[in-house]
Scaffold this motif. Sequence first.
Motif, PDB file in Angstrom:
ATOM      1  N   SER B  10       0.832  -1.200   0.000  1.00  0.00           N
ATOM      2  CA  SER B  10       0.000   0.000   0.000  1.00  0.00           C
ATOM      3  C   SER B  10       0.866   1.249   0.000  1.00  0.00           C
ATOM      4  O   SER B  10       2.012   1.246   0.466  1.00  0.00           O
ATOM      5  N   LEU B  11       0.298   2.284  -0.543  1.00  0.00           N
ATOM      6  CA  LEU B  11       0.994   3.563  -0.632  1.00  0.00           C
ATOM      7  C   LEU B  11       1.374   4.036   0.770  1.00  0.00           C
ATOM      8  O   LEU B  11       2.483   4.518   1.018  1.00  0.00           O
ATOM      9  N   ARG B  12       0.439   3.842   1.719  1.00  0.00           N
ATOM     10  CA  ARG B  12       0.657   4.301   3.081  1.00  0.00           C
ATOM     11  C   ARG B  12       1.872   3.617   3.680  1.00  0.00           C
ATOM     12  O   ARG B  12       2.749   4.265   4.254  1.00  0.00           O
ATOM     13  N   PHE B  13       1.937   2.291   3.519  1.00  0.00           N
ATOM     14  CA  PHE B  13       3.063   1.567   4.089  1.00  0.00           C
ATOM     15  C   PHE B  13       4.376   1.977   3.436  1.00  0.00           C
ATOM     16  O   PHE B  13       5.371   2.219   4.105  1.00  0.00           O
ATOM     17  N   ARG B  14       4.349   2.075   2.115  1.00  0.00           N
ATOM     18  CA  ARG B  14       5.605   2.381   1.426  1.00  0.00           C
ATOM     19  C   ARG B  14       6.109   3.769   1.770  1.00  0.00           C
ATOM     20  O   ARG B  14       7.297   3.991   1.953  1.00  0.00           O
ATOM     21  N   ILE B 188      -7.594   8.935  -0.890  1.00  0.00           N
ATOM     22  CA  ILE B 188      -7.436   7.918  -1.938  1.00  0.00           C
ATOM     23  C   ILE B 188      -8.310   6.716  -1.620  1.00  0.00           C
ATOM     24  O   ILE B 188      -8.971   6.147  -2.494  1.00  0.00           O
ATOM     25  N   GLY B 189      -8.330   6.345  -0.339  1.00  0.00           N
ATOM     26  CA  GLY B 189      -9.182   5.246   0.078  1.00  0.00           C
ATOM     27  C   GLY B 189     -10.634   5.536  -0.233  1.00  0.00           C
ATOM     28  O   GLY B 189     -11.365   4.670  -0.714  1.00  0.00           O
ATOM     29  N   GLU B 190     -11.028   6.808   0.005  1.00  0.00           N
ATOM     30  CA  GLU B 190     -12.419   7.176  -0.280  1.00  0.00           C
ATOM     31  C   GLU B 190     -12.692   7.113  -1.775  1.00  0.00           C
ATOM     32  O   GLU B 190     -13.742   6.641  -2.212  1.00  0.00           O
ATOM     33  N   ILE B 191     -11.714   7.596  -2.552  1.00  0.00           N
ATOM     34  CA  ILE B 191     -11.864   7.535  -4.006  1.00  0.00           C
ATOM     35  C   ILE B 191     -12.066   6.084  -4.432  1.00  0.00           C
ATOM     36  O   ILE B 191     -12.948   5.760  -5.228  1.00  0.00           O
ATOM     37  N   LEU B 192     -11.246   5.209  -3.855  1.00  0.00           N
ATOM     38  CA  LEU B 192     -11.343   3.789  -4.215  1.00  0.00           C
ATOM     39  C   LEU B 192     -12.705   3.231  -3.871  1.00  0.00           C
ATOM     40  O   LEU B 192     -13.335   2.547  -4.684  1.00  0.00           O
ATOM     41  N   ARG B 193     -13.165   3.540  -2.649  1.00  0.00           N
ATOM     42  CA  ARG B 193     -14.459   2.982  -2.233  1.00  0.00           C
ATOM     43  C   ARG B 193     -15.587   3.487  -3.132  1.00  0.00           C
ATOM     44  O   ARG B 193     -16.458   2.732  -3.545  1.00  0.00           O
ATOM     45  N   THR B 194     -15.546   4.800  -3.449  1.00  0.00           N
ATOM     46  CA  THR B 194     -16.599   5.347  -4.305  1.00  0.00           C
ATOM     47  C   THR B 194     -16.510   4.740  -5.702  1.00  0.00           C
ATOM     48  O   THR B 194     -17.518   4.339  -6.287  1.00  0.00           O
ATOM     49  N   ALA B 212      -9.148  21.167   0.179  1.00  0.00           N
ATOM     50  CA  ALA B 212      -7.790  21.651   0.396  1.00  0.00           C
ATOM     51  C   ALA B 212      -7.183  22.202  -0.889  1.00  0.00           C
ATOM     52  O   ALA B 212      -6.200  22.940  -0.852  1.00  0.00           O
ATOM     53  N   GLY B 213      -7.761  21.850  -2.013  1.00  0.00           N
ATOM     54  CA  GLY B 213      -7.236  22.328  -3.292  1.00  0.00           C
ATOM     55  C   GLY B 213      -5.917  21.682  -3.662  1.00  0.00           C
ATOM     56  O   GLY B 213      -5.159  22.208  -4.477  1.00  0.00           O
ATOM     57  N   ASP B 214      -5.622  20.535  -3.042  1.00  0.00           N
ATOM     58  CA  ASP B 214      -4.348  19.883  -3.357  1.00  0.00           C
ATOM     59  C   ASP B 214      -4.491  18.962  -4.570  1.00  0.00           C
ATOM     60  O   ASP B 214      -5.517  18.958  -5.239  1.00  0.00           O
ATOM     61  N   GLU B 215      -3.430  18.179  -4.824  1.00  0.00           N
ATOM     62  CA  GLU B 215      -3.431  17.320  -6.000  1.00  0.00           C
ATOM     63  C   GLU B 215      -4.575  16.318  -5.963  1.00  0.00           C
ATOM     64  O   GLU B 215      -5.159  15.985  -6.992  1.00  0.00           O
ATOM     65  N   LEU B 216      -4.888  15.815  -4.768  1.00  0.00           N
ATOM     66  CA  LEU B 216      -5.959  14.829  -4.672  1.00  0.00           C
ATOM     67  C   LEU B 216      -7.303  15.460  -5.011  1.00  0.00           C
ATOM     68  O   LEU B 216      -8.140  14.838  -5.641  1.00  0.00           O
ATOM     69  N   ASP B 217      -7.491  16.707  -4.597  1.00  0.00           N
ATOM     70  CA  ASP B 217      -8.713  17.415  -4.962  1.00  0.00           C
ATOM     71  C   ASP B 217      -8.800  17.559  -6.473  1.00  0.00           C
ATOM     72  O   ASP B 217      -9.851  17.383  -7.077  1.00  0.00           O
ATOM     73  N   LYS B 218      -7.664  17.881  -7.070  1.00  0.00           N
ATOM     74  CA  LYS B 218      -7.632  18.040  -8.525  1.00  0.00           C
ATOM     75  C   LYS B 218      -7.963  16.715  -9.202  1.00  0.00           C
ATOM     76  O   LYS B 218      -8.708  16.669 -10.180  1.00  0.00           O
ATOM     77  N   LEU B 219      -7.389  15.634  -8.641  1.00  0.00           N
ATOM     78  CA  LEU B 219      -7.667  14.306  -9.190  1.00  0.00           C
ATOM     79  C   LEU B 219      -9.161  14.009  -9.111  1.00  0.00           C
ATOM     80  O   LEU B 219      -9.776  13.539 -10.075  1.00  0.00           O
ATOM     81  N   CYS B 220      -9.754  14.328  -7.956  1.00  0.00           N
ATOM     82  CA  CYS B 220     -11.192  14.103  -7.780  1.00  0.00           C
ATOM     83  C   CYS B 220     -11.985  14.906  -8.810  1.00  0.00           C
ATOM     84  O   CYS B 220     -12.929  14.401  -9.413  1.00  0.00           O
ATOM     85  N   LEU B 221     -11.569  16.157  -9.019  1.00  0.00           N
ATOM     86  CA  LEU B 221     -12.268  17.003  -9.985  1.00  0.00           C
ATOM     87  C   LEU B 221     -12.207  16.390 -11.373  1.00  0.00           C
ATOM     88  O   LEU B 221     -13.207  16.329 -12.093  1.00  0.00           O
TER      89      LEU B 221
END
Lengths: 222, 466
Positions: B10-14, B188-194, B212-221
Amino acid sequence: MKLLVIEDNPTTGKHLETGLCEAGHEVLWIKDGKRGLDQALTRQFDAIILDLMLPELSGMEILGKIRIKGDRTPILLLTALGSIEERVAGLQAGADDYLVKAFAFPELLARLESITRRTAAPAIVHEIGLIKLDLSNRRVTSGVTELQLTPTEFSILELLMRQKGHVVTRKMLCEHLWEADWEGTTNVIEVHINRLRSKLEKVREPTMIQTVRGRGYTLGLN
Amino acid sequence: MVSTDSWFRSLRFRLTFWNSLVLLILVGLTLLGLRAGMSLALEHELDLLIKEDARETAMFWERFHATPEAITEELRRKSLSHEERGWFGQIIGPKGEVLFRTPSTPISFPQGALDSNGPVSFGRFRVVEVSTEKLGLGVGRVVVGSSIDFIQSDMDQFDDLILVAWLLMVIIAPGTGYWLAGRATRPIGEILRTAEKLQPGRLSERLSLSGAGDELDKLCLVINSLLDRLTTYFERQKTFLANAAHELRSPMAAIRAGVEVALHRDRTAPEYREILEDTAEECAGLSMLVNQLLLLAEMEGKLWNEVTPPVRLDDLARQTISMFQGVAEQNQIQLVPNLLPVSIGVNIHHLRPILNNLLDNALKYSNPGATVFFHVGVDPNGSDSALLSIQDTGPGISPDELSKLFDRFYRTDIARSKDGNRTGTGLGLSICKSLVEGHKGTITIESALGKGTLVLVRFPIATEVG
């Protein structure tokens, strides 16, 4: 002609058999690809009508196996798949022509005739009733009177005379006149047919162009 | 699927693992460096001390060389007061003889002078030697040494501290790292679940933004807008399928009604003939519709990638004009062609329906006495494209209808009233559009009510081979 029909659809096959028999051909109808191929390879036919979608052995495979043996029997493909790529693939695999289902029966007869007629030279002069159509000088006469026809009218009459006794569909006329069919509601043939009719009527020609509803036109005697 | 068995992937572990590893190595190296520096500093300190002591002793000897008891007493006092440092000293006379020597001097220590001045190591001792020259006593030397054991014990204490600090890091760094990584990757986990819940038929769910307007927000958009487009596309396909089924239904119903009525009782041959002719007519209509649907399916949203030999657009236009000339004359419409040579790399089987459909439309909706201009040539606004323009002086199209013109199965009011019962399929223009766009062309329609309509089609000009 001795014809082999390889077609799995029972209704289509039955009507093909009946229609071709009535058109004066000897027909062998086979319903599956394997036996169809056996027949094609063991017996001699004047032409093969081959459906592309068959159980066990597909039409393309049969086509390939016949051609790889060096057998040049004319083959007409029937296909439900009408995309340009598929048609091109069929012709490249060695078919002589193709018809996209659902086709009009006169088209099938005309295509069969054209793929088997390769050696015999087409007639130069056609006659029906009093009309004489001469392809060598592109003149049409009715008795002693010469008809003044436009090139389009001339070509329409030529095809109707060549297919005398048979129905000629709008599609066949379009392809004869402009190399391609026009699939639209506007009847681009009708206006020329009407003009041709009135020109024939003017000289009291007993031959007339009859409209066959839902199918096309045919030449008949009044 | 999100698998739990490959947790170590997992990304978290790595993130945690590599971050902690780097951190622990860096902190470890820093602590080791600190330790080495400290050890050097302590040694240096000790060297300064013994140098001072040596100089002091030398001065003492210079002053009290006459009273050896005083010197012995001084050395004894020093060695006693610095006992825990393992202090020792000896005074060497000009001839190299040992004059004084503390009892604490290691037995193995050589009796005599050292050969070097600077502090040197001797076993577990640091030793320094100073020369003295006074009152005609000749050159004497004082050697003072001190054990480094106390440095060692200091360093041992320091090592314990370092080890404790490092072990704390070993616990804290991965722990906090794992927690922080968890916080960062939670979206990311939420994205995966959805995303897992999404089905082609059920695309209503959207990913929630953290704000937050960060990269993950952009990815979601980006994912959300992709979902929007997919939803629109699927809706369109669904509507299209339903419309197609409806369009197929009416000729089918007509055929079925005809056949069932025909079979209801025995009829005369002409009656049968009429019903069969009706059926043949309806079948022709069905065939046309099915062929158009297939053509749409073949080209919709696709780019024609096969190499196509260049065709002369003007030659093909001539054929189209020849095909419709009769219809135009019949409807008393003047067809004005202006065909200039231009070649394009468009499949001829796709180009024909475009030309035919557009001219058919122009003629269909023009009133008697109107004029249709049919122009083909190089685009004056860009010499790398071919332009086909068909302009009619018909009734025009309202802006409202204009926007729906390319929709599948859409028919304008005029089209419906003109075609009457044998109506067109309403697919002509959408077929044109997908064919044109499939060959990297563009199609635009401009229209003004009461003035007429202008259709412009542009294709890239084919580069002539050879």
